[in-house]
Motif scaffolding. Structure first.
Motif, PDB file in Angstrom:
ATOM      1  N   MET A  49      26.496  18.572   3.848  1.00 19.53           N
ATOM      2  CA  MET A  49      25.961  19.711   4.601  1.00 19.53           C
ATOM      3  C   MET A  49      24.488  19.456   4.924  1.00 19.53           C
ATOM      4  O   MET A  49      23.728  19.032   4.064  1.00 19.53           O
ATOM      5  N   PRO A  50      24.078  19.699   6.186  1.00 16.97           N
ATOM      6  CA  PRO A  50      22.659  19.529   6.513  1.00 16.97           C
ATOM      7  C   PRO A  50      21.776  20.360   5.602  1.00 16.97           C
ATOM      8  O   PRO A  50      22.083  21.514   5.303  1.00 16.97           O
ATOM      9  N   GLU A  51      20.691  19.772   5.142  1.00 18.24           N
ATOM     10  CA  GLU A  51      19.760  20.477   4.276  1.00 18.24           C
ATOM     11  C   GLU A  51      18.541  20.910   5.083  1.00 18.24           C
ATOM     12  O   GLU A  51      18.474  20.704   6.298  1.00 18.24           O
ATOM     13  N   LEU A  52      17.588  21.502   4.394  1.00 20.68           N
ATOM     14  CA  LEU A  52      16.432  22.079   5.075  1.00 20.68           C
ATOM     15  C   LEU A  52      15.758  21.116   6.057  1.00 20.68           C
ATOM     16  O   LEU A  52      15.472  21.502   7.202  1.00 20.68           O
ATOM     17  N   PRO A  53      15.467  19.868   5.682  1.00 18.18           N
ATOM     18  CA  PRO A  53      14.802  18.969   6.640  1.00 18.18           C
ATOM     19  C   PRO A  53      15.623  18.721   7.898  1.00 18.18           C
ATOM     20  O   PRO A  53      15.064  18.575   8.990  1.00 18.18           O
ATOM     21  N   GLU A  54      16.963  18.673   7.758  1.00 16.66           N
ATOM     22  CA  GLU A  54      17.803  18.478   8.933  1.00 16.66           C
ATOM     23  C   GLU A  54      17.719  19.679   9.873  1.00 16.66           C
ATOM     24  O   GLU A  54      17.630  19.536  11.098  1.00 16.66           O
ATOM     25  N   VAL A  55      17.759  20.888   9.304  1.00 19.10           N
ATOM     26  CA  VAL A  55      17.676  22.092  10.131  1.00 19.10           C
ATOM     27  C   VAL A  55      16.298  22.202  10.785  1.00 19.10           C
ATOM     28  O   VAL A  55      16.177  22.584  11.951  1.00 19.10           O
ATOM     29  N   GLU A  56      15.256  21.840  10.060  1.00 22.34           N
ATOM     30  CA  GLU A  56      13.912  21.839  10.632  1.00 22.34           C
ATOM     31  C   GLU A  56      13.820  20.833  11.778  1.00 22.34           C
ATOM     32  O   GLU A  56      13.183  21.097  12.812  1.00 22.34           O
ATOM     33  N   THR A  57      14.464  19.676  11.614  1.00 24.51           N
ATOM     34  CA  THR A  57      14.480  18.663  12.668  1.00 24.51           C
ATOM     35  C   THR A  57      15.190  19.183  13.916  1.00 24.51           C
ATOM     36  O   THR A  57      14.722  18.985  15.042  1.00 24.51           O
ATOM     37  N   VAL A  58      16.332  19.852  13.712  1.00 23.93           N
ATOM     38  CA  VAL A  58      17.065  20.431  14.837  1.00 23.93           C
ATOM     39  C   VAL A  58      16.210  21.484  15.538  1.00 23.93           C
ATOM     40  O   VAL A  58      16.135  21.529  16.775  1.00 23.93           O
ATOM     41  N   LYS A  59      15.556  22.338  14.763  1.00 20.79           N
ATOM     42  CA  LYS A  59      14.705  23.379  15.351  1.00 20.79           C
ATOM     43  C   LYS A  59      13.627  22.765  16.230  1.00 20.79           C
ATOM     44  O   LYS A  59      13.413  23.187  17.378  1.00 20.79           O
ATOM     45  N   ARG A  60      12.936  21.760  15.710  1.00 19.76           N
ATOM     46  CA  ARG A  60      11.862  21.130  16.475  1.00 19.76           C
ATOM     47  C   ARG A  60      12.395  20.404  17.702  1.00 19.76           C
ATOM     48  O   ARG A  60      11.730  20.349  18.739  1.00 19.76           O
ATOM     49  N   GLY A  61      13.601  19.845  17.587  1.00 21.69           N
ATOM     50  CA  GLY A  61      14.183  19.157  18.730  1.00 21.69           C
ATOM     51  C   GLY A  61      14.630  20.091  19.832  1.00 21.69           C
ATOM     52  O   GLY A  61      14.560  19.757  21.016  1.00 21.69           O
ATOM     53  N   ASP A  99      27.337  13.540   9.453  1.00 17.28           N
ATOM     54  CA  ASP A  99      27.590  14.536  10.489  1.00 17.28           C
ATOM     55  C   ASP A  99      26.329  15.136  11.090  1.00 17.28           C
ATOM     56  O   ASP A  99      26.412  16.040  11.910  1.00 17.28           O
ATOM     57  N   HIS A 100      25.167  14.666  10.676  1.00 16.32           N
ATOM     58  CA  HIS A 100      23.932  15.261  11.167  1.00 16.32           C
ATOM     59  C   HIS A 100      23.318  14.433  12.278  1.00 16.32           C
ATOM     60  O   HIS A 100      23.184  13.227  12.175  1.00 16.32           O
ATOM     61  N   ILE A 101      22.965  15.084  13.380  1.00 12.44           N
ATOM     62  CA  ILE A 101      22.234  14.416  14.454  1.00 12.44           C
ATOM     63  C   ILE A 101      21.060  15.288  14.840  1.00 12.44           C
ATOM     64  O   ILE A 101      21.063  16.498  14.659  1.00 12.44           O
TER      65      ILE A 101
END
Length: 296
Positions: A1-13, A244-246
């Motif tokens: 499952m995506p963790e905090l850094p992955e979600v932050e990366t998606v937000k910034r992207g 599963d994270h991009i």
């Protein structure tokens, strides 16, 4: 499952494309994801302007100009991609293959902005992700957020705060760190990494880091610093790059290649002079990676 850094990366992207754009239409290609969509979800979002993107723990927040906030959780396999014009290929090179089957494109934001029309597509093969809506002013009391602890990147997280939470606790340290009521958004990967950096065993009792008078021991100060550092490093590297994270532009982060203990079972510990080996144990149904030689 995506963790905090992955979600932050998606937000910034996503921010450059979504912030300031008008949602001409929110297209729902099914009635639900993990949970049903809110009533009149498409109607409430369509025609609104996105005034900002945010994040709380592992939730992506999309603030609209009417005071409502769209709440999105990526689940196990959820991801967003940006499309422009007739192009439907996701840009970027992938470290791991991802689904390109359109049957997994469940939500499409049709956006209009001065720069032109674009689509932001939510793809989720396993459908463990979900979306909801709430008034921005009421988010703190929302069931998703009301019991969450402080962010691991914010000033509220301190050794003194954790000392209050951990005092007299026999709970294993790793389990205490994964408790979202103690720290919001901290997940399995980065707990393993932070414990290794601070040379603390995941199986020691959380209360052993607190003095009899309730003050934090020096090791608790080190742990807080390690949590901040490992999250900052992961965000700077663009996420952990799990299968599963991009990122929003279709590319993957490569912090995974810098993991010191996570998923490194039977490999030599990287602590200088340690000589130990990374072990894997199970805690509460989750894999824990650590070095018993230097993590006490």
């Amino acid at each position: 499952m995506p963790e905090l850094p992955e979600v932050e990366t998606v937000k910034r992207g996503l921010a450059p494309t979504m912030e300031g754009a008008r949602v001409a239409r929110l297209e729902l290609r099914r009635k639900d994801l993990r949970f049903p969509f809110p009533d009149a979800f498409s109607e409430k979002v369509s025609g609104r302007t996105i005034v900002g993107l945010g994040r709380r723990a592992k939730y992506l927040l999309v603030d609209l100009d009417d005071g409502n906030t769209l709440i999105s959780h990526l689940g196990m396999s959820g991801s967003f991609r940006v499309e422009e014009g007739a192009a439907s290929d996701t840009p970027g090179q992938f470290h791991h293959a991802r689904s390109k089957d359109e049957k997994h494109d469940h939500v499409v934001f049709h956006l209009e902005s001065p720069g032109g029309s674009r689509r932001v597509v939510y793809n989720d093969p396993r459908r463990f992700g979900f979306m909801d809506m709430a008034r921005r002013a009421d988010l703190a009391a929302h069931p998703f957020f009301r019991d969450l602890g402080p962010e691991p990147t914010g000033n509220e997280l301190s050794a003194a705060y954790l000392a209050e939470r951990f005092r007299d606790k026999a709970q294993p340290l790793k389990s205490a760190l994964l408790d979202q009521k103690n720290i919001a958004g901290l997940g399995n990967i980065y707990v393993c990494e932070a414990l290794w950096r601070s040379h603390l065993s995941p199986i020691r009792a959380a209360g052993t880091l607190v003095t009899a008078s309730g003050k934090p021991k020096e090791k608790l100060n080190l742990l807080v610093a390690s949590i901040r550092d490992v999250i900052a490093d992961a965000i700077a590297a663009g996420g952990s790059s799990l299968r599963d994270h991009i990122q929003a532009d279709g590319s993957l982060g490569y912090f995974q290649h810098s993991f010191s203990v996570y998923d490194r079972e039977s490999q030599a510990c990287g602590t200088p002079g340690c000589g130990g080996t990374v072990a894997r144990i199970a805690q509460a149904g989750r894999a824990t990676f650590y070095c018993a030689a230097c993590q006490k």
